[in-house]
Scaffold this motif. Structure first.
Motif, short mmCIF file in Angstrom:
data_model
loop_
_atom_site.label_atom_id
_atom_site.label_comp_id
_atom_site.label_asym_id
_atom_site.label_seq_id
_atom_site.Cartn_x
_atom_site.Cartn_y
_atom_site.Cartn_z
N THR A 80 5.26 26.12 -46.37
CA THR A 80 4.08 25.60 -45.68
C THR A 80 2.95 25.32 -46.65
OG1 THR A 80 4.66 26.85 -43.68
CG2 THR A 80 2.41 26.03 -43.85
N GLY A 81 2.71 26.29 -47.56
CA GLY A 81 1.61 26.15 -48.52
C GLY A 81 1.82 24.98 -49.46
N SER A 168 -3.97 35.81 -55.90
CA SER A 168 -3.94 35.18 -57.22
C SER A 168 -2.68 34.33 -57.38
CB SER A 168 -3.98 36.24 -58.32
OG SER A 168 -5.19 36.98 -58.27
N ALA A 169 -1.55 34.86 -56.95
CA ALA A 169 -0.28 34.13 -57.10
C ALA A 169 -0.26 32.84 -56.29
CB ALA A 169 0.88 35.02 -56.69
N ILE A 302 -10.35 24.55 -51.58
CA ILE A 302 -9.81 24.60 -50.21
C ILE A 302 -8.61 25.53 -50.13
CG2 ILE A 302 -8.69 23.26 -48.39
CD1 ILE A 302 -10.39 20.87 -49.31
N VAL A 303 -7.69 25.39 -51.09
CA VAL A 303 -6.48 26.22 -51.08
C VAL A 303 -6.82 27.69 -51.29
CG1 VAL A 303 -4.35 26.74 -52.34
CG2 VAL A 303 -4.93 24.37 -51.81
N SER A 304 -7.64 27.98 -52.28
CA SER A 304 -7.98 29.38 -52.57
C SER A 304 -8.81 30.00 -51.45
CB SER A 304 -8.74 29.48 -53.90
OG SER A 304 -9.91 28.70 -53.88
N GLY A 305 -9.75 29.21 -50.87
CA GLY A 305 -10.57 29.74 -49.78
C GLY A 305 -9.76 30.00 -48.53
N LEU A 306 -8.89 29.06 -48.17
CA LEU A 306 -8.07 29.23 -46.98
C LEU A 306 -7.07 30.37 -47.15
CD1 LEU A 306 -7.29 28.21 -44.18
CD2 LEU A 306 -5.75 26.56 -45.26
N THR A 307 -6.49 30.46 -48.35
CA THR A 307 -5.54 31.55 -48.62
C THR A 307 -6.22 32.91 -48.53
OG1 THR A 307 -4.29 30.10 -50.11
CG2 THR A 307 -3.88 32.46 -50.27
N LEU A 309 -8.87 33.66 -46.78
CA LEU A 309 -9.17 33.93 -45.37
C LEU A 309 -7.94 34.43 -44.62
CD1 LEU A 309 -11.11 33.74 -42.96
CD2 LEU A 309 -10.41 31.35 -42.67
N LEU A 310 -6.80 33.81 -44.87
CA LEU A 310 -5.57 34.21 -44.19
C LEU A 310 -5.13 35.61 -44.62
CD1 LEU A 310 -3.54 30.87 -44.34
CD2 LEU A 310 -4.70 31.85 -42.35
N ILE A 311 -5.36 35.95 -45.89
CA ILE A 311 -5.00 37.29 -46.37
C ILE A 311 -5.93 38.33 -45.74
CG2 ILE A 311 -5.04 38.79 -48.41
CD1 ILE A 311 -4.01 36.41 -50.03
N LEU A 312 -7.22 38.03 -45.67
CA LEU A 312 -8.18 38.97 -45.07
C LEU A 312 -7.89 39.17 -43.58
CD1 LEU A 312 -11.51 37.83 -46.79
CD2 LEU A 312 -10.24 39.95 -47.20
N GLN A 313 -7.38 38.12 -42.93
CA GLN A 313 -7.04 38.22 -41.51
C GLN A 313 -5.68 38.85 -41.27
OE1 GLN A 313 -9.14 37.49 -38.97
NE2 GLN A 313 -10.69 37.06 -40.52
N GLY A 314 -4.96 39.13 -42.36
CA GLY A 314 -3.65 39.74 -42.23
C GLY A 314 -2.54 38.79 -41.85
N LEU A 315 -2.80 37.47 -41.91
CA LEU A 315 -1.79 36.50 -41.55
C LEU A 315 -0.83 36.23 -42.71
CD1 LEU A 315 -4.02 33.97 -39.58
CD2 LEU A 315 -2.51 35.77 -38.69
N ILE A 316 -1.28 36.50 -43.95
CA ILE A 316 -0.40 36.47 -45.13
C ILE A 316 -0.42 37.85 -45.73
CG2 ILE A 316 -0.05 35.54 -47.44
CD1 ILE A 316 -1.26 32.95 -46.58
N LYS A 317 0.74 38.47 -45.83
CA LYS A 317 0.78 39.84 -46.35
C LYS A 317 2.15 40.13 -46.93
CE LYS A 317 1.69 41.50 -41.65
NZ LYS A 317 1.24 42.41 -40.58
#
Length: 317
Positions: A80-81, A168-169, A302-307, A309-317
């Protein structure tokens, strides 16, 4: 002669425990902008080779089962990314009316693993050397910024070691800069960041093949003579990393020596950050140009900011 002595001394100093990663980068940049780099040709050749050896060495301190699990677990958001980044890069390039080859290379570098992806895709689309140089210069500048900015933001948002390594990755272009940023944040961040980045780098092959089918080369009748095609840099370090991890995973007697090799590799990475810094010259800054840099910067933000946000929301873990 003075510049050679100072750079040699600082390079050796980076191998000691007294120079942390961010200071090594800062020293390299300071030398490049004040004294210049009398070893420019040597450092340009040495840096990618040293990086390859150090990344392979890091594999000796990891477990292959963990690498495999990361690659399988993250396959959904990896696909997706990469897809969204390539699509977003295409539209930003069109909006800026950027040159198509450079735009594509910057998008590919942002989506996967920076310079390695750019160098692998460039021959597939028969990119001109200028396009490849500009794309690499843009990625290099953003990598240098990430080394300084990401650790600060990671502490500001109180990211865990694993969260920072994952961010970071997924958001920093090159493997070397991922390792450098994670090295400043902690050992667990380094482990996570390196593992996820290398698993992501495996996507160079399918993306390069797919790009060859989808990208239509524009004719350039104004060129009197064809320019040489850039040579692809095959990411053999991924195979070396996997093999090193495999040996220490399934041969218990190699685990202790593997940890020593990994520790030495981490010190080598500090030297790499210094060498990367010495390559940031005024000529590099001038060669990038405004449109490619704006495209690379917008896409990266955009990529780093969105990523994040998704990590802080627990959607990417």
């Amino acid at each position: 002669m003075i510049a050679k002595i100072i750079l040699s001394f600082l390079g050796l100093l980076c191998l000691t425990p007294w120079i942390p990663s961010p200071l090594a980068l800062a020293l390299g940049v300071a030398c490049a902008l004040t004294l210049g780099n009398p070893f420019a040709d040597l450092t340009k050749k040495l840096t990618p080779k040293l990086l390859t050896y150090c990344v392979v060495g890091l594999g000796a301190g990891m477990n292959l089962k963990v690498v495999a699990d990361v690659g399988v677990q993250g396959i959904a958001y990896t696909i997706t990314g990469i897809t969204l980044t390539l699509g977003l890069g295409y539209f930003i390039g069109k909006w800026l009316n950027a040159e198509s080859e450079t735009s594509l290379l910057i998008s590919v570098g942002t989506a996967i693993c920076g310079g390695s992806a750019i160098a692998a895709v460039a021959p597939v689309i028969r990119a001109r050397p200028q396009a490849m140089s500009v794309a690499l210069g843009t990625v290099f500048l953003l990598n240098s910024a990430a080394l300084l900015i990401f650790p600060l933001l990671g502490h500001h948002f109180a990211l865990t070691q694993k969260q920072f390594g994952l961010w970071s990755a997924l958001a920093i272009h090159d493997t070397s800069s991922v390792v450098g940023a994670c090295l400043q944040f902690g050992a667990d961040a380094l482990h996570t960041g390196t593992t996820v980045k290398l698993a992501r780098a495996l996507w160079i092959v399918p993306v390069a093949i797919g790009t060859g089918f989808l990208f239509t080369k524009e004719a350039k009748p104004q060129q009197a003579q064809p320019q040489p095609k850039p040579q692809a840099k095959r990411p053999w370090f991924i195979l070396g990393f996997v093999l090193a991890a495999a040996f220490v995973t399934w041969i218990p007697q190699l685990q202790n020596p593997g940890q020593i090799i990994a520790a030495v590799s981490k010190k080598g990475l500090v030297l790499i950050l210094f060498l990367i810094g010495t390559g940031l010259t005024l000529e590099t800054l001038k060669s990038v140009g405004i449109k490619p840099f704006v495209q690379g910067l917008l896409l990266w933000l955009i990529v780093s900011g969105l990523t994040l946000l998704l990590i802080l929301q627990g959607l990417i873990k």
